[in-house]
Every structure is written in structure tokens, then in C-alpha cells.
Write a protein that holds these residues in place. Structure first.
Motif, PDB file in Angstrom:
ATOM      1  N   ASN A  46      -1.247  -4.126   8.757  1.00  0.00           N
ATOM      2  CA  ASN A  46      -2.276  -4.673   7.890  1.00  0.00           C
ATOM      3  C   ASN A  46      -3.173  -3.605   7.284  1.00  0.00           C
ATOM      4  O   ASN A  46      -4.241  -3.910   6.761  1.00  0.00           O
ATOM      5  N   SER A  47      -2.757  -2.345   7.380  1.00  0.00           N
ATOM      6  CA  SER A  47      -3.540  -1.241   6.845  1.00  0.00           C
ATOM      7  C   SER A  47      -3.068  -0.941   5.419  1.00  0.00           C
ATOM      8  O   SER A  47      -1.921  -0.544   5.210  1.00  0.00           O
ATOM      9  N   GLU A  48      -3.962  -1.146   4.460  1.00  0.00           N
ATOM     10  CA  GLU A  48      -3.616  -0.947   3.052  1.00  0.00           C
ATOM     11  C   GLU A  48      -3.880   0.502   2.676  1.00  0.00           C
ATOM     12  O   GLU A  48      -5.015   0.973   2.703  1.00  0.00           O
TER      13      GLU A  48
END
Length: 310
Positions: free
Chosen positions: A226-228
Motif C-alpha cells: 500500500n506504499s505509493e
């Protein structure tokens, strides 16, 4: 010479393999040719409809030609007379700068051999006063190496005069052909000339996003879980990318809006390089709008006499 049999009004269709055909396109555009990029998916349909089987260079060439004739709306890259002259002047100036750099490196090495205790000022041999100072230290030396160094100093001075004259000419030409682009903070004569010569017609890009993809400022997404995150793009025209980088560094030091944008990005967790990278992407849109405005102004200026005559 082979292509001259087809006349001067010709267009080259090139398969859109940009990591392989980029240098070919740059050289042909600089030579005044017109280039059409054909996406590989269009070639596949032409190849499947052919009577021949297999895959070879002649089969691919025929597929490219058929696809370009079947799709008349493909973007065409070309330089008009003014843009091509600007491109030639920029390339000639860069060649002279490279020659001057080689001469400076040789002179610095000769000084190291003549007098190890003294060396010219770092990056200072492009200034006339430093060249005069270096020449005075060699006037009384009758050795062969000093004579060669004096010849090189004279050559550096001649190259500097010619380089400065080319810069002044490019300043006048870009003020006339790209006035809106010159109004962008940080865009000086050389950067504007680089854009005019390398873009080869801003109208061939259907959007600002396509232009960003071309100049390599469009970031590549590299998300994990979930790390953009986004990664630096290594594709695209590196000459345009370098020009945008110079503008970004200039604005980051002197332009209030750019400094505020970088501070906002860094306060949100971006590193300094990531903030400059994001600024380059915004500057790509600014350059796209400015060059589009210049093209529209030129087209309006050329069509206005016809309307008056009608």
C-alpha cells in the motif's frame, strides 16, 4: 543519396522502438527529414494481412510502410526552416564548447608540467582575464611545451569569441520564434533553443502527458503493498530532460513559487531529489503550453494576410 531519387518532399516511417531508434530519429530530424512513428501494434496487423510468412527486416519494413499509409493521422516530427537553423546552431555551439574543453584540459596539464606550484583557476580559462594571466606566465618561457600552450590559449580565445557570438544569435532567434517560451522563468536563450530544436514540432504531441513521456519527466509507478511510490524514468529524450533539469535548478534557487513548491513537497516526506523531479514534471507542462502558444501565434500570423486579402 539513395533517398534523393524520391524527391525532397518525403516522409520516413520508423517503428516506434524508442530505445533503439531515438538516435536515428534525432539525426534524421537534424538533417531536415520528416519522421512518422508507427506503433508496433499497427505493424502487427499489417504483417498478419500480408501474403508472406515469418518475420524479417524486409517484411517489417513493408509492414511499417503500409501501416503509415493506412493511418494518415500519425504524428509527424519535422523541423521547419527556422527551427532547423536553430538546431544546427545549437549543435555547432556544443561542438565548439567540447573542442574548447579539450583545449583547456590540455593547457591545464601543460601548466602542471611547466610549473606544478601554479595552476589556472578552476573553470576559469573561459574568461579573457584568466587567459591573459596564463599567457603572461608563458611569454618568457622558450620551451616547446610553452609554445604549444600559447597556441592552445589563442585557440581557446578564438573559440570563446565564436561561442559567445552564437549565444547572442540564438538569443535573438529564440526571442523572435519562441517569445512565450522565453518568458518562462529560468528559460534562457540556450534552453529555449534546445527545446525548439529537439521537440521538432510541439503539435505532434496530443497532450501534455505525451510530451512528458517524450522528455522523460513522467514518473514510473513502483508501488509496493500500500506504499505509493514513483521512480525516475530513464527513457525519453535526454537532451530535453537535461534542459528541464537546468530550469528546475534555476527556479529552485530564485523563483518564489518553485521554492514554495519544493518546500511543500519536502515537508510531506519527499527527498530533495524527488521534489526536483516533481518540479520538472510541472515544468514540462509549462513548456508544453508555452510552445503551443508560440505555434498558435505563428500560425495566426501566417493566415492573417490571406484573410485580409480575401
Amino acid at each position: 543519396r539513395w533517398a534523393d531519387q524520391f524527391g525532397s518532399d518525403r516522409t520516413w516511417a520508423v517503428e516506434d522502438c524508442r530505445h533503439l531508434s531515438r538516435q536515428l530519429e534525432r539525426d534524421m530530424i537534424a538533417a531536415g527529414e520528416r519522421i512518422v512513428r508507427v506503433p508496433p501494434k499497427l505493424m502487427a496487423r499489417s504483417r498478419n494481412s500480408a501474403r508472406t510468412y515469418g518475420k524479417s527486416d524486409p517484411i517489417d519494413a513493408l509492414a511499417v510502410a503500409r501501416a503509415s499509409l493506412r493511418e494518415p493521422d500519425l504524428p509527424t516530427a519535422y523541423l521547419d526552416q527556422e527551427a532547423r537553423e536553430i538546431r544546427l546552431l545549437v549543435d555547432h555551439r556544443e561542438a565548439l564548447v567540447a573542442e574548447r574543453t579539450r583545449c583547456i584540459n590540455r593547457v591545464r596539464w601543460y601548466f602542471h608540467e611547466i610549473d606544478p606550484g601554479w595552476e589556472p583557476k578552476a573553470r576559469g580559462l573561459t574568461a579573457y582575464k584568466n587567459l591573459d594571466l596564463a599567457e603572461k606566465r608563458l611569454v618568457d618561457d622558450r620551451s616547446v611545451i610553452a609554445r604549444i600552450a600559447l597556441k592552445l590559449i589563442d585557440r581557446i580565445r578564438e573559440l570563446t569569441v565564436e561561442i559567445n557570438a552564437l549565444a547572442e544569435e540564438l538569443d535573438e532567434r529564440t526571442q523572435r520564434s519562441a517569445p512565450t517560451l522565453r518568458e518562462v522563468p529560468g528559460v534562457a536563450a540556450l534552453s529555449a533553443a534546445k527545446f525548439v530544436g529537439e521537440v521538432a514540432g510541439i503539435g505532434r504531441f496530443h497532450s501534455k502527458h505525451a510530451f512528458a513521456r517524450h522528455n522523460g519527466t513522467a514518473p514510473l509507478p513502483v508501488w509496493s503493498s500500500n506504499s505509493e511510490r514513483h521512480r525516475l524514468s530513464r527513457v525519453g529524450n535526454r537532451q530535453l530532460n537535461a534542459a528541464l533539469h537546468r530550469i528546475a535548478l534555476t527556479q529552485a534557487r530564485y523563483h518564489p513559487d518553485a521554492r514554495a513548491y519544493i518546500d511543500r513537497r519536502t515537508s510531506n516526506g519527499d527527498s530533495g531529489k524527488e521534489a526536483v523531479r516533481a518540479l520538472k514534471r510541472r515544468l514540462s507542462d509549462v513548456v508544453f503550453r508555452a510552445m503551443t502558444a508560440d505555434i498558435n501565434h505563428q500560425q495566426a500570423a501566417t493566415t492573417r494576410p490571406e484573410l485580409v486579402a480575401a
